[in-house]
Design a protein around this motif. Structure first.
Motif, mmCIF file in Angstrom:
data_model
loop_
_atom_site.group_PDB
_atom_site.id
_atom_site.type_symbol
_atom_site.label_atom_id
_atom_site.label_comp_id
_atom_site.label_asym_id
_atom_site.label_seq_id
_atom_site.Cartn_x
_atom_site.Cartn_y
_atom_site.Cartn_z
ATOM 1 N N ALA A 63 24.440 68.116 121.229
ATOM 2 C CA ALA A 63 25.041 69.145 120.386
ATOM 3 C C ALA A 63 24.331 70.485 120.535
ATOM 4 O O ALA A 63 24.973 71.547 120.464
ATOM 5 C CB ALA A 63 25.024 68.697 118.921
ATOM 6 N N ARG A 64 23.034 70.445 120.752
ATOM 7 C CA ARG A 64 22.286 71.693 120.917
ATOM 8 C C ARG A 64 22.704 72.453 122.166
ATOM 9 O O ARG A 64 22.448 73.653 122.270
ATOM 10 C CB ARG A 64 20.788 71.386 120.975
ATOM 11 N N GLU A 65 23.347 71.777 123.116
ATOM 12 C CA GLU A 65 23.779 72.418 124.355
ATOM 13 C C GLU A 65 25.206 72.952 124.275
ATOM 14 O O GLU A 65 25.675 73.593 125.213
ATOM 15 C CB GLU A 65 23.693 71.409 125.509
ATOM 16 N N ARG A 66 25.890 72.702 123.178
ATOM 17 C CA ARG A 66 27.303 73.071 123.066
ATOM 18 C C ARG A 66 27.485 74.338 122.234
ATOM 19 O O ARG A 66 26.597 74.706 121.440
ATOM 20 C CB ARG A 66 28.088 71.916 122.442
ATOM 21 N N PRO A 67 28.620 75.020 122.404
ATOM 22 C CA PRO A 67 28.851 76.248 121.643
ATOM 23 C C PRO A 67 28.762 76.026 120.130
ATOM 24 O O PRO A 67 28.171 76.839 119.416
ATOM 25 C CB PRO A 67 30.274 76.648 122.061
ATOM 26 N N ARG A 68 29.359 74.938 119.664
ATOM 27 C CA ARG A 68 29.220 74.603 118.244
ATOM 28 C C ARG A 68 28.229 73.457 118.108
ATOM 29 O O ARG A 68 28.449 72.364 118.627
ATOM 30 C CB ARG A 68 30.553 74.202 117.625
ATOM 31 N N LYS A 69 27.163 73.700 117.415
ATOM 32 C CA LYS A 69 26.089 72.724 117.261
ATOM 33 C C LYS A 69 26.369 71.875 116.022
ATOM 34 O O LYS A 69 25.911 72.173 114.916
ATOM 35 C CB LYS A 69 24.743 73.442 117.177
ATOM 36 N N LYS A 70 27.132 70.815 116.248
ATOM 37 C CA LYS A 70 27.522 69.951 115.138
ATOM 38 C C LYS A 70 27.604 68.513 115.621
ATOM 39 O O LYS A 70 28.101 68.245 116.720
ATOM 40 C CB LYS A 70 28.878 70.371 114.558
ATOM 41 N N VAL A 71 27.123 67.577 114.791
ATOM 42 C CA VAL A 71 27.236 66.153 115.058
ATOM 43 C C VAL A 71 27.951 65.488 113.897
ATOM 44 O O VAL A 71 27.546 65.647 112.738
ATOM 45 C CB VAL A 71 25.868 65.484 115.273
ATOM 46 N N SER A 72 29.005 64.751 114.223
ATOM 47 C CA SER A 72 29.732 63.959 113.233
ATOM 48 C C SER A 72 29.399 62.491 113.460
ATOM 49 O O SER A 72 29.673 61.947 114.534
ATOM 50 C CB SER A 72 31.248 64.176 113.373
ATOM 51 N N SER A 73 28.801 61.861 112.466
ATOM 52 C CA SER A 73 28.465 60.442 112.556
ATOM 53 C C SER A 73 29.579 59.616 111.929
ATOM 54 O O SER A 73 30.088 59.950 110.847
ATOM 55 C CB SER A 73 27.141 60.174 111.828
ATOM 56 N N VAL A 74 29.941 58.528 112.613
ATOM 57 C CA VAL A 74 31.071 57.705 112.173
ATOM 58 C C VAL A 74 30.602 56.274 111.933
ATOM 59 O O VAL A 74 30.002 55.651 112.812
ATOM 60 C CB VAL A 74 32.187 57.701 113.226
ATOM 61 N N THR A 75 30.874 55.750 110.738
ATOM 62 C CA THR A 75 30.617 54.342 110.446
ATOM 63 C C THR A 75 31.722 53.808 109.543
ATOM 64 O O THR A 75 32.733 54.481 109.300
ATOM 65 C CB THR A 75 29.256 54.121 109.740
ATOM 66 N N PRO B 171 41.228 68.473 114.376
ATOM 67 C CA PRO B 171 40.388 68.308 115.564
ATOM 68 C C PRO B 171 39.556 69.534 115.901
ATOM 69 O O PRO B 171 38.549 69.427 116.606
ATOM 70 C CB PRO B 171 41.414 68.008 116.671
ATOM 71 N N GLU B 172 39.950 70.688 115.421
ATOM 72 C CA GLU B 172 39.190 71.907 115.701
ATOM 73 C C GLU B 172 37.811 71.882 115.045
ATOM 74 O O GLU B 172 36.955 72.711 115.374
ATOM 75 C CB GLU B 172 39.972 73.137 115.234
ATOM 76 N N ASP B 173 37.578 70.947 114.152
ATOM 77 C CA ASP B 173 36.298 70.860 113.443
ATOM 78 C C ASP B 173 35.315 69.926 114.154
ATOM 79 O O ASP B 173 34.228 69.665 113.638
ATOM 80 C CB ASP B 173 36.539 70.356 112.007
ATOM 81 N N LEU B 174 35.666 69.431 115.340
ATOM 82 C CA LEU B 174 34.844 68.453 116.035
ATOM 83 C C LEU B 174 34.071 69.081 117.187
ATOM 84 O O LEU B 174 34.569 69.976 117.870
ATOM 85 C CB LEU B 174 35.724 67.324 116.585
ATOM 86 N N SER B 175 32.872 68.577 117.426
ATOM 87 C CA SER B 175 32.078 68.985 118.587
ATOM 88 C C SER B 175 31.482 67.756 119.264
ATOM 89 O O SER B 175 31.863 67.390 120.358
ATOM 90 C CB SER B 175 30.984 69.972 118.199
ATOM 91 N N ASP C 93 41.459 76.066 120.292
ATOM 92 C CA ASP C 93 40.591 75.682 121.401
ATOM 93 C C ASP C 93 39.945 74.345 121.058
ATOM 94 O O ASP C 93 38.955 74.288 120.330
ATOM 95 C CB ASP C 93 39.529 76.759 121.642
ATOM 96 N N LEU C 94 40.525 73.257 121.579
ATOM 97 C CA LEU C 94 40.078 71.912 121.233
ATOM 98 C C LEU C 94 39.256 71.331 122.373
ATOM 99 O O LEU C 94 39.710 71.278 123.514
ATOM 100 C CB LEU C 94 41.279 71.006 120.945
ATOM 101 N N ASP C 95 38.057 70.899 122.057
ATOM 102 C CA ASP C 95 37.186 70.319 123.074
ATOM 103 C C ASP C 95 36.017 69.640 122.356
ATOM 104 O O ASP C 95 35.243 70.308 121.687
ATOM 105 C CB ASP C 95 36.669 71.407 124.029
ATOM 106 N N TRP C 96 35.943 68.315 122.478
ATOM 107 C CA TRP C 96 34.826 67.611 121.861
ATOM 108 C C TRP C 96 34.413 66.447 122.746
ATOM 109 O O TRP C 96 35.061 66.145 123.750
ATOM 110 C CB TRP C 96 35.161 67.177 120.436
ATOM 111 N N VAL C 97 33.325 65.808 122.386
ATOM 112 C CA VAL C 97 32.822 64.692 123.175
ATOM 113 C C VAL C 97 32.454 63.557 122.232
ATOM 114 O O VAL C 97 31.871 63.778 121.165
ATOM 115 C CB VAL C 97 31.609 65.100 124.049
ATOM 116 N N VAL C 98 32.863 62.352 122.615
ATOM 117 C CA VAL C 98 32.508 61.161 121.854
ATOM 118 C C VAL C 98 31.291 60.514 122.513
ATOM 119 O O VAL C 98 31.302 60.233 123.716
ATOM 120 C CB VAL C 98 33.679 60.158 121.804
ATOM 121 N N VAL C 99 30.247 60.303 121.735
ATOM 122 C CA VAL C 99 29.037 59.627 122.194
ATOM 123 C C VAL C 99 29.059 58.215 121.621
ATOM 124 O O VAL C 99 29.040 58.039 120.398
ATOM 125 C CB VAL C 99 27.767 60.385 121.752
#
Length: 363
Positions: free
Chosen positions: A182-194, A238-242, A128-134
Motif C-alpha cells: 500500500a505504501r507504494e500505491r497512489p492511495r495508501k490504504k489497506v482493507s482487511s477482510v474477515t 469500488p473507488e474506495d479500494l486500494s 478510475d478503478l484499480d485495486w489489488v487483492v492480497v
C-alpha cells in the motif's frame, strides 16, 4: 558488453488453455529479451505435468518434481484441471503442492480495468478503478487439514471435517506485506477482510493481528470489513479500494469477483510469491483450464501476459514490467479483443498485437 542476466524458468502449461496462454506469454517474454540489448535472457524448461500426465502415471507431477523445480528462478504456470480427473486431485497434486511446499505465502491478484473493455459496473465509465487483492496463500481455509470418518455407520452417517488454520505468524506476514504494498500505491490504504463475527477464533486472531500491525504504519489508511460487506463494496463502492488483504478462501472469491467486474477472468494475472526468495515463485493467470474452448485458439492471453509482467517485476525489471502492462492496455484500447471481452480476435492475434505495440516503443 557484460553478459546478460539469464533467468531459468520452469514452464508448466498443464491443462486445457494453459498450453495456449503459456505459449503466448513465452513468445512475448522472449521478444522483450531479444530487444533488451543483451540485458537479460530466459532459459526455458517445459514440464508435461498435467491431468493427462496423471492419466498415464497416476501422479500429477513427477515424484522428484519439487526437487527439480527448486533450482529454477521462477515457475510460469498455465492452468490445471480436466473433466477426467477430480478437481481436488488435480489441484492438490500440482498447483497447491507447489504453492505449499515452496511456501508461496503471498498471492497477488491485481484488479485492473482496461480501456476498450466494457465492465458491467456503471461506475467504471467515469471512475478510475484499480485495486489489488492480497491473498494469504499458505494456510487458512486451504490448509488441507481434516478428514472423513464414520462411514462404517452406514449410508448417510459419514462425517467430514475441514479445518481452517490461522497462525499469528501467517496472519502477520501477509498483513505486513499488504501494508508495504500500500505504501507504494497512489492511495495508501489497506482493507482487511474477515468473517470474525461468525468465525470467532481464527478470524478474530486475524483481526487482532491487523490492528496490532497497523500501528506500525501510521501513514496508511485502514479499514476492517466483513467479507459479505466487502463483496457488496466491490460492486457499490469500488473507488474506495486500494489494497484488499484477506484469507485464502475469501481472497480467492473476491479476486474472481473483481476480475469479472473488470470484464473477464481472462484478464486476471497473479503471482504466488515466496517473498523470502528461499524458493522460486510461481506466476499464472487465474482463469482456469476452460475445457470448453481448449484448442480452439479463443483463450484470452492477457492474464498470462500480465502474469509475465508480474514475473518481470519480481526480477527487478520494473521498467520492462510497466512497458508490458502498457502494451496490454494499448492492445485492448485498439479493440484487439478475444470473445470473452466482446471481440472476435484469436489468442495469437492478441499476442501479435501486444508484440506490435512493444516493437513500436523504445526498449
Amino acid at each position: 558488453m557484460s553478459a546478460p542476466t539469464t533467468y531459468k524458468i520452469a514452464a508448466i502449461p498443464a491443462d486445457g488453455v494453459g498450453a495456449e496462454v503459456v505459449a503466448a506469454g513465452r513468445t512475448v517474454l522472449d521478444a522483450m529479451a531479444a530487444a533488451s540489448g543483451g540485458t537479460f535472457a530466459f532459459d526455458w524448461t517445459e514440464f508435461p505435468w498435467s491431468c493427462e500426465y496423471y492419466t498415464r502415471t497416476g501422479r500429477m507431477m513427477a515424484e522428484d518434481g519439487l526437487d527439480v523445480l527448486r533450482d529454477f528462478d521462477a515457475i510460469y504456470f498455465g492452468a490445471v484441471g480436466w473433466p477426467s480427473v477430480p478437481d481436488h486431485i488435480s489441484l492438490w497434486g500440482l498447483r497447491l503442492k507447489i504453492c505449499q511446499n515452496f511456501d508461496q505465502w503471498a498471492n497477488i491478484r491485481p484488479v485492473h480495468f482496461h480501456p476498450g473493455i466494457t465492465s458491467p459496473l456503471r461506475k467504471a465509465d467515469d471512475a478510475d478503478l484499480d485495486w489489488v487483492v492480497v491473498r494469504e496463500n499458505s494456510e487458512g481455509e486451504y490448509a488441507g487439514l481434516g478428514g472423513r470418518n464414520l462411514s462404517g455407520r452406514g449410508e448417510g452417517n459419514e462425517v467430514a471435517l475441514q479445518t481452517a488454520l490461522f497462525t499469528e505468524r501467517g496472519c502477520e506476514r501477509i498483513i505486513r506485506f499488504a501494508f508495504d504494498l500500500a505504501r507504494e500505491r497512489p492511495r495508501k490504504k489497506v482493507s482487511s477482510v474477515t468473517k470474525s463475527n461468525a468465525q470467532q477464533f481464527g478470524m478474530v486472531l486475524w483481526d487482532e493481528t491487523f490492528t496490532r500491525v497497523a500501528r506500525d504504519y501510521p501513514d496508511v489508511e485502514t479499514e476492517s470489513v466483513l467479507v459479505d460487506a466487502m463483496a457488496a463494496k466491490f460492486v457499490l463502492k469500488p473507488e474506495d479500494l486500494s489494497v484488499v488483504v484477506a484469507s485464502n478462501l475469501n481472497a480467492d472469491i473476491l479476486s474472481d469477483l473483481g476480475s469479472a467486474l473488470a470484464g473477464s477472468l481472462g484478464l486476471a494475472a497473479s503471482a504466488n510469491l515466496n517473498p523470502d526468495r528461499r524458493f522460486p515463485s510461481m506466476f499464472e493467470p487465474v482463469h482456469g483450464s476452460a475445457p470448453d474452448i481448449a484448442g480452439r485458439g479463443l483463450a484470452n492471453p492477457a492474464g498470462a501476459i500480465g502474469s509475465a509482467a508480474l514475473m518481470l517485476d519480481h526480477f527487478g525489471l520494473q521498467a520492462e514490467a510497466a512497458r508490458l502492462n502498457a502494451a496490454i492496455e494499448a492492445t485492448a484500447a485498439a479493440g484487439v479483443l478475444t470473445p470473452d471481452v466482446g471481440g472476435n480476435a484469436k489468442t495469437d492475434e492478441v499476442t501479435e498485437a501486444v508484440l506490435g505495440v512493444l516493437s513500436e516503443w523504445p526498449a
